[in-house]
Design a protein around this motif. Structure first.
Motif, PDB file in Angstrom:
ATOM      1  N   ARG A 351       0.853  -1.183   0.000  1.00 13.59           N
ATOM      2  CA  ARG A 351       0.000   0.000   0.000  1.00 13.59           C
ATOM      3  C   ARG A 351       0.890   1.235   0.000  1.00 13.59           C
ATOM      4  O   ARG A 351       2.061   1.160   0.381  1.00 13.59           O
ATOM      5  N   ALA A 352       0.339   2.362  -0.386  1.00 17.88           N
ATOM      6  CA  ALA A 352       1.103   3.617  -0.400  1.00 17.88           C
ATOM      7  C   ALA A 352       0.595   4.533   0.701  1.00 17.88           C
ATOM      8  O   ALA A 352      -0.609   4.580   0.992  1.00 17.88           O
ATOM      9  N   LEU A 353       1.519   5.256   1.311  1.00 19.51           N
ATOM     10  CA  LEU A 353       1.189   6.159   2.417  1.00 19.51           C
ATOM     11  C   LEU A 353       1.780   7.528   2.134  1.00 19.51           C
ATOM     12  O   LEU A 353       2.987   7.660   1.915  1.00 19.51           O
ATOM     13  N   ASP A 354       0.941   8.559   2.125  1.00 18.80           N
ATOM     14  CA  ASP A 354       1.396   9.930   1.881  1.00 18.80           C
ATOM     15  C   ASP A 354       1.856  10.542   3.202  1.00 18.80           C
ATOM     16  O   ASP A 354       1.054  10.807   4.100  1.00 18.80           O
ATOM     17  N   LEU A 355       3.160  10.757   3.322  1.00 18.04           N
ATOM     18  CA  LEU A 355       3.747  11.286   4.560  1.00 18.04           C
ATOM     19  C   LEU A 355       4.108  12.762   4.443  1.00 18.04           C
ATOM     20  O   LEU A 355       4.836  13.293   5.281  1.00 18.04           O
ATOM     21  N   THR A 356       3.601  13.426   3.420  1.00 21.68           N
ATOM     22  CA  THR A 356       3.940  14.831   3.175  1.00 21.68           C
ATOM     23  C   THR A 356       3.644  15.748   4.364  1.00 21.68           C
ATOM     24  O   THR A 356       4.451  16.642   4.665  1.00 21.68           O
ATOM     25  N   PRO A 357       2.526  15.575   5.086  1.00 21.95           N
ATOM     26  CA  PRO A 357       2.259  16.489   6.220  1.00 21.95           C
ATOM     27  C   PRO A 357       3.347  16.487   7.284  1.00 21.95           C
ATOM     28  O   PRO A 357       3.468  17.443   8.049  1.00 21.95           O
ATOM     29  N   TRP A 358       4.143  15.411   7.343  1.00 12.56           N
ATOM     30  CA  TRP A 358       5.179  15.311   8.380  1.00 12.56           C
ATOM     31  C   TRP A 358       6.587  15.379   7.795  1.00 12.56           C
ATOM     32  O   TRP A 358       7.554  15.041   8.469  1.00 12.56           O
ATOM     33  N   VAL A 359       6.689  15.825   6.547  1.00 12.75           N
ATOM     34  CA  VAL A 359       7.987  15.774   5.873  1.00 12.75           C
ATOM     35  C   VAL A 359       9.033  16.628   6.571  1.00 12.75           C
ATOM     36  O   VAL A 359      10.234  16.355   6.483  1.00 12.75           O
ATOM     37  N   HIS A 360       8.627  17.663   7.294  1.00 12.94           N
ATOM     38  CA  HIS A 360       9.596  18.511   7.999  1.00 12.94           C
ATOM     39  C   HIS A 360      10.141  17.844   9.267  1.00 12.94           C
ATOM     40  O   HIS A 360      11.109  18.328   9.845  1.00 12.94           O
ATOM     41  N   ASP A 361       9.516  16.755   9.697  1.00 12.41           N
ATOM     42  CA  ASP A 361       9.939  16.084  10.932  1.00 12.41           C
ATOM     43  C   ASP A 361      10.184  14.604  10.649  1.00 12.41           C
ATOM     44  O   ASP A 361       9.261  13.788  10.704  1.00 12.41           O
ATOM     45  N   PRO A 362      11.419  14.226  10.328  1.00 12.67           N
ATOM     46  CA  PRO A 362      11.710  12.814   9.995  1.00 12.67           C
ATOM     47  C   PRO A 362      11.401  11.858  11.135  1.00 12.67           C
ATOM     48  O   PRO A 362      11.088  10.691  10.902  1.00 12.67           O
ATOM     49  N   PHE A 363      11.467  12.340  12.355  1.00 14.54           N
ATOM     50  CA  PHE A 363      11.149  11.503  13.510  1.00 14.54           C
ATOM     51  C   PHE A 363       9.694  11.036  13.440  1.00 14.54           C
ATOM     52  O   PHE A 363       9.393   9.846  13.599  1.00 14.54           O
ATOM     53  N   GLU A 364       8.788  11.965  13.158  1.00 14.85           N
ATOM     54  CA  GLU A 364       7.372  11.610  13.054  1.00 14.85           C
ATOM     55  C   GLU A 364       7.130  10.697  11.853  1.00 14.85           C
ATOM     56  O   GLU A 364       6.283   9.803  11.907  1.00 14.85           O
ATOM     57  N   VAL A 365       7.863  10.924  10.777  1.00 15.93           N
ATOM     58  CA  VAL A 365       7.712  10.079   9.594  1.00 15.93           C
ATOM     59  C   VAL A 365       8.057   8.633   9.927  1.00 15.93           C
ATOM     60  O   VAL A 365       7.323   7.699   9.590  1.00 15.93           O
ATOM     61  N   LEU A 366       9.184   8.433  10.609  1.00 18.63           N
ATOM     62  CA  LEU A 366       9.624   7.077  10.933  1.00 18.63           C
ATOM     63  C   LEU A 366       8.639   6.365  11.853  1.00 18.63           C
ATOM     64  O   LEU A 366       8.440   5.155  11.750  1.00 18.63           O
ATOM     65  N   LEU A 367       8.023   7.115  12.756  1.00 19.04           N
ATOM     66  CA  LEU A 367       7.054   6.499  13.659  1.00 19.04           C
ATOM     67  C   LEU A 367       5.800   6.042  12.915  1.00 19.04           C
ATOM     68  O   LEU A 367       5.065   5.181  13.400  1.00 19.04           O
ATOM     69  N   ARG A 368       5.548   6.627  11.747  1.00 20.28           N
ATOM     70  CA  ARG A 368       4.354   6.279  10.971  1.00 20.28           C
ATOM     71  C   ARG A 368       4.622   5.232   9.896  1.00 20.28           C
ATOM     72  O   ARG A 368       3.716   4.855   9.172  1.00 20.28           O
ATOM     73  N   THR A 369       5.854   4.795   9.777  1.00 20.37           N
ATOM     74  CA  THR A 369       6.170   3.773   8.776  1.00 20.37           C
ATOM     75  C   THR A 369       6.026   2.389   9.384  1.00 20.37           C
ATOM     76  O   THR A 369       6.074   2.211  10.599  1.00 20.37           O
TER      77      THR A 369
END
Length: 471
Positions: A351-369
């Protein structure tokens, strides 16, 4: 170290002899004990710190490699200087350097050409043995947080002995020594009861963030809660900040883009064009005063042309791409901070996940992967294509090993269509520090034929490619 290779009955004798050797050299007996960390030895004997740093590094002057008394440890058996204490040309046991016979008159044919290590070489061997014992003798069975922290510290000293900063080789990974150290660390992390360690703040504080540890945390984060989850987040945040600092420096140091001559130069000292200033003021030279009078200063133009650009980063978050997932999210956040750059981030497996809203915070991105699972590139392409508004002003970075199995042709068709529309398409096999990654040969050849070869090598290559387009 040799004692571990012989029968248990012979080990006490060998270890006693080893203790006598290090004692004669003025070294601590703790060097022979793999349970004592290098840090502990250095704390007790600070003078050894300088000896350990660069111990295994290649000599700066190649001629020193032929000197048996040098710290390189490469002996010279053909006419080099005599061993320490042999200024008169005789060896320590009385054998002459030319005759090869002992003082009793019997021939010592077995000694002809034999290298006799000097004190400096034996001392160096003892220090090297300590590093090898502690780093490569990881044993088996469960591992505590303290043991992992101690191994990471010892590995750091080993890296310093090779002339690298602590952690550098493990970050590089690959198939060489860095990959071996990374595999050892990953094995220790797997043998550690991570959840129990994270639940204890005192034990968790002993952990040093590394790629192996972060991978395990990202895989297991759904099973963590409370104190354990908070400690896991803290470790991930620390690692993200450390990597971001390195990558941010690489982005800042990569200078690309054409000079914008329409922008007046900044009148600051670092931009002063001294050669031009002198040349343009030569008519003001005074022979009588022997002085050059300057009535105008000239400055270099440093502003570079920039155009609003859109960067779309698509990352395969399957289990084999953990290095890429961590590095690319951090890299995307850095480019998102550049002026006039609109960054979008998509992660995918099946599946694909759009992480653009958190792109400024890599920490939040990793928690959502969610690492692991299969691949479905066409699903990610379907999410990425609507984000392409101005093809000529868009760069699409696709980071994957491109093993799509029965979806290879549909994904390639989508890539080809995007490329033909004018989008700058950059396929990347890896954005790890080493650039080591296996890429599907089918895709590699077709992307090369398309004129968009898979980018491989160090992460700095991707940094340069992106900056050349975005700035």
């Amino acid at each position: 170290m040799l004692g571990r290779l012989f029968d248990p009955d012979e080990q006490p004798t060998l270890e006693s002899a080893s203790v006598a050797v290090v004692d004669d050299l003025g070294l601590p007996a703790a060097l022979l004990d793999p349970t004592v960390s290098v840090d502990t030895v250095v704390q007790r004997f600070p003078v050894l710190a300088d000896e350990l740093r660069g111990l295994l590094a290649a000599p700066a002057d190649p001629t020193t490699a032929a000197d048996p008394d040098s710290t390189s440890g490469v002996p010279d058996t053909a006419g080099g200087p005599a061993a320490p204490g042999d200024e008169d040309g005789t060896s320590g046991d009385g054998a002459t350097a030319s005759g090869g016979a002992d003082t009793a008159g019997g021939p010592a044919s077995g000694d002809l050409g034999r290298h006799r290590p000097g004190e400096a070489e034996v001392r160096r061997a003892a220090l090297v043995s300590k590093l090898l014992l502690n780093v490569f003798g990881t044993g088996s069975g469960p591992v505590s947080a303290g043991q992992l922290a101690r191994w990471q510290s010892d590995a750091g000293w080993f890296e310093q002995a090779l002339g690298c900063p602590p952690g550098e080789l493990r970050r590089q990974g690959g198939t060489g020594l860095g990959g071996t150290l990374g595999n050892l660390e990953a094995d220790l992390v797997r043998r550690m009861h991570l959840r129990e360690v994270l639940a204890d703040p005192k034990l968790a504080s002993q952990l040093t963030p590394s790629m192996s540890l972060i991978e395990q945390l990202l895989r297991d984060k759904a099973n963590l809660s409370g104190v354990a989850l908070a400690n896991a987040k803290s470790l991930i945040r620390r690692y993200v900040d450390e990597v971001a600092e390195v990558l941010r420096t690489q982005v800042e140091q990569t200078t690309v883009g054409a000079i914008d001559r329409s922008v007046p130069p900044k009148r600051v000292y670092r931009n002063l064009d001294l050669d031009r200033t002198i040349w343009q003021n030569l008519t003001n030279w005074s022979p009588e005063d022997e002085r050059l009078y300057v009535d105008r200063l000239y400055y270099r133009q440093t502003a570079r042309k920039t155009t609003p650009s859109r960067l779309i980063v698509v990352v395969d978050q399957s289990g084999s791409m953990v290095d890429s997932m961590v590095n690319c999210t951090i890299l995307a956040s850095i480019f998102a901070g550049l002026p006039k750059v609109d960054v979008h981030l998509i992660a995918y497996d099946t599946r694909a996940l759009d992480l653009t809203p958190w792109v400024h915070d890599p920490f939040e991105v990793l928690l959502r992967t969610k690492l692991g699972g299969g691949n479905d590139g066409p699903v990610a392409m379907a999410m990425a294509r609507p984000k392409i508004v101005e093809p000529r002003n868009t760069v699409l970075v696709w980071i994957s090993d491109f093993y799509e199995f029965n979806r290879s042709q549909p994904l390639f068709d989508g890539i080809e269509a995007v490329h033909r529309s004018g989008v700058r398409f950059i396929p990347v096999g890896s954005v790890s520090s080493s650039g080591q990654q296996s890429v599907n040969p089918w895709f590699r050849q077709r992307l090369k034929d398309l004129g968009t070869p898979v980018l491989s090598g160090h992460i700095r290559k991707l940094v340069f490619e992106l900056k050349s387009f975005l700035t």
